[in-house]
Enzyme design. Structure first.
Site, mmCIF file in Angstrom:
data_model
loop_
_atom_site.group_PDB
_atom_site.id
_atom_site.type_symbol
_atom_site.label_atom_id
_atom_site.label_comp_id
_atom_site.label_asym_id
_atom_site.label_seq_id
_atom_site.Cartn_x
_atom_site.Cartn_y
_atom_site.Cartn_z
ATOM 1 N N ARG A 63 8.408 -3.770 -7.648
ATOM 2 C CA ARG A 63 7.999 -4.633 -6.377
ATOM 3 C C ARG A 63 6.430 -5.262 -6.598
ATOM 4 O O ARG A 63 6.078 -6.053 -5.737
ATOM 5 C CB ARG A 63 7.934 -3.494 -5.234
ATOM 6 C CG ARG A 63 9.190 -2.998 -5.077
ATOM 7 C CD ARG A 63 8.855 -2.142 -3.754
ATOM 8 N NE ARG A 63 8.257 -0.852 -4.291
ATOM 9 C CZ ARG A 63 7.910 0.164 -3.640
ATOM 10 N NH1 ARG A 63 8.044 0.157 -2.293
ATOM 11 N NH2 ARG A 63 7.042 1.118 -4.318
ATOM 12 N N HIS A 119 -0.908 0.150 -6.157
ATOM 13 C CA HIS A 119 -0.102 -0.344 -5.016
ATOM 14 C C HIS A 119 0.249 0.689 -3.992
ATOM 15 O O HIS A 119 0.364 1.940 -4.606
ATOM 16 C CB HIS A 119 1.117 -0.955 -5.363
ATOM 17 C CG HIS A 119 2.161 -0.233 -6.042
ATOM 18 N ND1 HIS A 119 3.220 0.272 -5.309
ATOM 19 C CD2 HIS A 119 2.344 0.341 -7.193
ATOM 20 C CE1 HIS A 119 3.831 1.229 -6.121
ATOM 21 N NE2 HIS A 119 3.243 1.017 -7.413
ATOM 22 N N CYS A 147 3.276 4.156 -4.008
ATOM 23 C CA CYS A 147 3.500 4.369 -5.359
ATOM 24 C C CYS A 147 4.163 5.564 -5.529
ATOM 25 O O CYS A 147 3.793 6.703 -5.007
ATOM 26 C CB CYS A 147 2.046 4.413 -5.938
ATOM 27 S SG CYS A 147 2.003 4.559 -7.728
#
Length: 230
Positions: free
Chosen positions: A64, A115, A118
């Site tokens: 992503r 991010h 995670c």
């Protein structure tokens, strides 16, 4: 149906699926190349002459996330991604990427981007054994252990996970800044290192305030005895 016939049937189906996949990839690639060359006619000819990226992007392997979020053209970003965007001292892949990016490509910016949500960070917060992955995640567990009191005080699981993500980015920025090629580039004032986090729920990234590495001086190396005396 006999076993041999069943095997042949599955093999035929797999081959058909493979063929469709390859055709789809080729069609998508053709459409992408056409869009890129239409919008930037000189791009591919320029890239064919070599690369001169100004950014080294260190990110997570999560499907992503990626350097695409900063919307730069091919040839602008040199990329290194692995599970949980870790930069361990003994990892030859990470060290090689950093050395090549800094000394040969002479990038001007290094971005360590984690991010939220995670999976690697979530695994490091848990106690389930994951086989060979456990060896890699020990580097992230080191970050968890160093900040265990702060993390334990966060009651909401999602907030705790996201805080570990941020703490990990800070730790990896420090690791990068301690690597030999980066130390030299920093002394020359020709590179900057940043910590950022990508929000998978919005597509936006945010910069992190990376505190001063209190142990930074312990990682300085000198080329001769005279410099060491100073």
């Amino acid at each position: 149906m006999p076993a041999d016939d069943d095997h042949e049937s599955h093999s035929s189906e797999a081959s058909s699926d493979d063929g469709h996949f390859v055709q789809e990839i080729l069609a998508r690639n053709d459409a992408w190349a056409t869009r890129m060359s239409t919008a930037n006619p000189a791009l591919f000819a320029r890239n064919a002459k070599g690369q001169s990226p100004h950014v080294l992007w260190i990110g997570c392997s999560d499907s992503r996330v990626g350097e695409f979020c900063i919307d730069l053209l091919p040839g602008s970003v040199f990329v290194h991604r692995n599970i949980a965007n870790l930069m361990p001292y003994g990892d030859l892949s990470s060290l090689s990427v950093v050395q090549f990016a800094v000394e040969t490509l002479r990038v001007r910016h290094i971005v360590v981007c984690g991010h939220y949500d995670c999976g690697g960070a979530a695994a490091a917060l848990g106690t389930k054994s994951l086989g060979v992955l456990d060896h890699w995640l020990k580097h992230l567990r080191d970050v968890r252990a160093e900040h265990k009191d702060e993390l334990a005080a966060i009651k909401d699981p999602k907030s705790r996970l996201n805080r570990l993500v941020e703490l990990n980015v800070v730790a990896q920025v420090h690791h990068v800044r301690r690597m030999g090629p980066v130390v030299e580039a920093l002394k020359q004032g020709r590179i900057s290192v940043y910590g950022m986090v990508y929000d998978v729920s919005s597509g936006h990234i945010k910069p992190l305030e990376v505190p001063q590495d209190t142990n930074e001086l312990d990682y300085l190396l000198y080329s001769d005895d005279e410099d060491f005396k100073h």
